[in-house]
Design a protein around this motif. Structure first.
Motif: not given
Ligand SMILES: [Zn+2]
Length: 306
Positions: A149-168
């Motif tokens: 889920l992505f909110e284009p105005q604030s450019r916040v992404l809820l990435s779930a397990d597709a991307l973590w800070q270190t890995g996926f």
């Protein structure tokens, strides 16, 4: 530091439960993205109650249906009878039929209480959360039906397990002999094209440097593509560690019995490791590696989470 939109709260959880994202701005409908693992359901209810200041939860959205992302759904549906629950379209029929095979709970040896789904999150569409339209994007790879889920105005992404800070997250289709590393790469490309200013991952802290996370994820993915055995070993250790997080302590004999009866272990072993020896010595060696890495500890006949 880039900020979350007003009214959005991240419930950062331990590793067994995925993070929850609560939307409680103004008078609009309240919402929650992902609900944690079932053994933490009481904690999820308490955290959501606190974050909503006693207001009812109106909408529950799941990025995908791994047990650590939707294990609190059933308890939330009991607590909030008017709750609407939306899931990725590819999983909706399996939820309606409660097909534990298709939903992965049988194969992973994990638990998830049955819940109801009331609608779907169509990729390419939008969903209103906290009064803002969030884009729904297909994010296959870790899970074939996952969305982000992505909110284009604030450019916040809820990435779930597709991307973590270190890995996926583990690339689950690969455990069933399907090729999904290319889908992981395509989902990382999608995230890069969205250029998020802030990423709320499914596990671990919120972060702003998406480029660094993407670079680390691509390096990790390249290693798996070059050596799929590395991914298979990693996946088996993740499944063991997840169960240990749930149990906290377990008799080694019970752990061995669980491994022998959990399809992902028998499949992984048969596909990649059978030539090198039997299932149990392979599983014992994985436990040794967890102990060496400091992720588990032996105490007599038991294994403890660390
Ligand atoms: Zn997952």
């Amino acid at each position: 530091m880039h900020k979350l939109p007003p009214g959005v709260q991240v419930l950062e959880r331990g590793w067994l439960s995925a993070n929850g994202i609560v939307f409680a701005s103004g008078d609009g409908p309240t919402a929650l993205v992902d609900s944690g693992y079932c053994s933490h359901a009481e904690q999820t209810l308490a955290l959501v109650h606190g974050a909503l200041g006693g207001r009812p939860l109106d909408l529950l959205v799941n990025t995908h249906l791994h047990s650590d992302h939707c294990g609190g759904n059933a308890a939330l549906q009991r607590r909030y009878p008017a709750l609407r629950t939306l899931v990725p379209p590819g999983d909706a029929q399996a939820v309606r039929d409660w097909d534990e095979q298709a939903l992965s709970y049988a194969a992973t040896g994990q638990a998830c209480p049955r819940f109801r789904c009331d609608g779907v999150l169509p990729p390419g569409g939008r969903i209103a959360l906290g009064g803002r339209p969030w884009q729904i994007h297909a994010a296959p790879g870790h899970d074939p039906h996952a969305v982000l889920l992505f909110e284009p105005q604030s450019r916040v992404l809820l990435s779930a397990d597709a991307l973590w800070q270190t890995g996926f997250g583990v690339v689950f289709p690969e455990l069933e002999g399907e090729h999904a590393f290319a889908e992981v790469a395509a989902t990382l490309d999608l995230i890069e094209s969205l250029a998020p200013a802030l990423v709320v991952p499914g596990h671990g802290p919120v972060f702003t440097d998406a480029d660094a996370a993407l670079a680390a994820a691509r390096r990790r993915l390249d290693g798996f593509v070059r050596d799929p055995l590395r991914h298979a070993t990693h996946a088996a250790k993740v499944l063991l560690k997840f169960k240990l997080l749930e149990w906290q302590r377990v008799a080694l004999s019970d752990l061995r019995a669980w491994v022998a009866h959990t399809p992902y272990f028998t499949t992984l072993h048969a596909t990649h490791f059978a030539a090198a020896g039997d299932l149990q010595p392979w599983a014992d060696a994985l436990v040794d590696e967890l102990v060496r890495a400091g992720a588990a500890q032996r105490a007599g006949d038991e294994l403890l989470n660390r």
